[in-house]
Design an enzyme around this catalytic site. Sequence first.
Site, PDB file in Angstrom:
ATOM      1  N   SER A 141       0.864  -1.177   0.000  1.00 31.47           N
ATOM      2  CA  SER A 141       0.000   0.000   0.000  1.00 31.47           C
ATOM      3  C   SER A 141       0.896   1.220   0.000  1.00 31.47           C
ATOM      4  CB  SER A 141      -0.895   0.002   1.238  1.00 31.47           C
ATOM      5  OG  SER A 141      -1.514   1.267   1.432  1.00 31.47           O
ATOM      6  N   TYR A 201      -2.160  -1.578  10.435  1.00 29.58           N
ATOM      7  CA  TYR A 201      -2.182  -1.589   8.971  1.00 29.58           C
ATOM      8  C   TYR A 201      -0.870  -1.076   8.384  1.00 29.58           C
ATOM      9  CZ  TYR A 201      -3.771  -1.151   4.185  1.00 29.58           C
ATOM     10  OH  TYR A 201      -3.872  -1.281   2.834  1.00 29.58           O
TER      11      TYR A 201
END
Length: 317
Positions: free
Chosen positions: A164, A176
């Site tokens: 990401s 995350y």
Amino acid sequence: MWWSLAVLVGLYYLLRWYRERQVVSHLQDKYVFITGCDSGFGNLLARQLDLRGLRVLAACLTEKGAQQLRSQTSDRLDTVILDVTKTESILAATQWVEEHVGDRGLWGLVNNAGISWPTAPNEWLTKDDFMKILDVNLLGLVEVTLSLLSLVRKARGRVVNVSSIMGRLSLCGGGYCISKYGVEAFSDSLRRELTYFGVKVAVIEPGYFSTNVTNPEKISRGFQETWDRLSPEVREAYGEEFLASARKPIEKLKSMCDTNLYLVTNCMEHALTACHPRTRYSPGWDAKLLYLPMSYLPTLLVDTMIYWNSPRPAKAV
């Protein structure tokens, strides 16, 4: 001088364009294993590669997701149920893949499965909250890769890991960003180790796209749940206004996300089918024009930019 420099830059991009257009031969004989195919990038990639003629082995978390995918694809595509957080599930899926690919080996492994919640300020979270994300996004990815690596090496194939832009720039608390930074590090070391065997490793670093990972309802619900269990001391330090202000960007997340998932899956497909894939792909204009440039800026400047767009706790000094 400037003319010569422009010519050199033009020649460089022309050469890169030519190299990246070269496609691997005999794609119809190659097997690709994809995790997280119930929805989002994984589901679209499975259907996309099936149309391309590759032999897709799609791992889904639920039987419902597997049935829906099979109903939308050809007989070349097979599905298996996989929970990347459970070793026994990974071992069973590995054996299933071995039975399918045989002596050909596994041409492509796409580690796509991922989650993004619970996401909240770090102080609001517990170790279990961090582990819930790390087990899927990082440790599950590592275990799946290690289990299938010998098959990929046999085919001199490809490993494609979905990271990401938050693997380059930490924009939120929780597991995350940590997991995506870990994916970047694991991919770098894996790429350098496997180059001796003819295996290529690529990393996909998307910006904001409309998938379950960016589902505002789920993220907002998780945010509220973490607030509800906080101690009175922590709640007082942050304040109710902080909670309300922090939830506003989450509610606007849907409008910020790109709905064209092909921008991501086309990068994945290129990493699997091109003779000369890139090391990193950054699909999405927000990734290219905002987040990637920010990741190269001085820390003080980036911190200041983030502070401007972040709510202040009630007890901030």
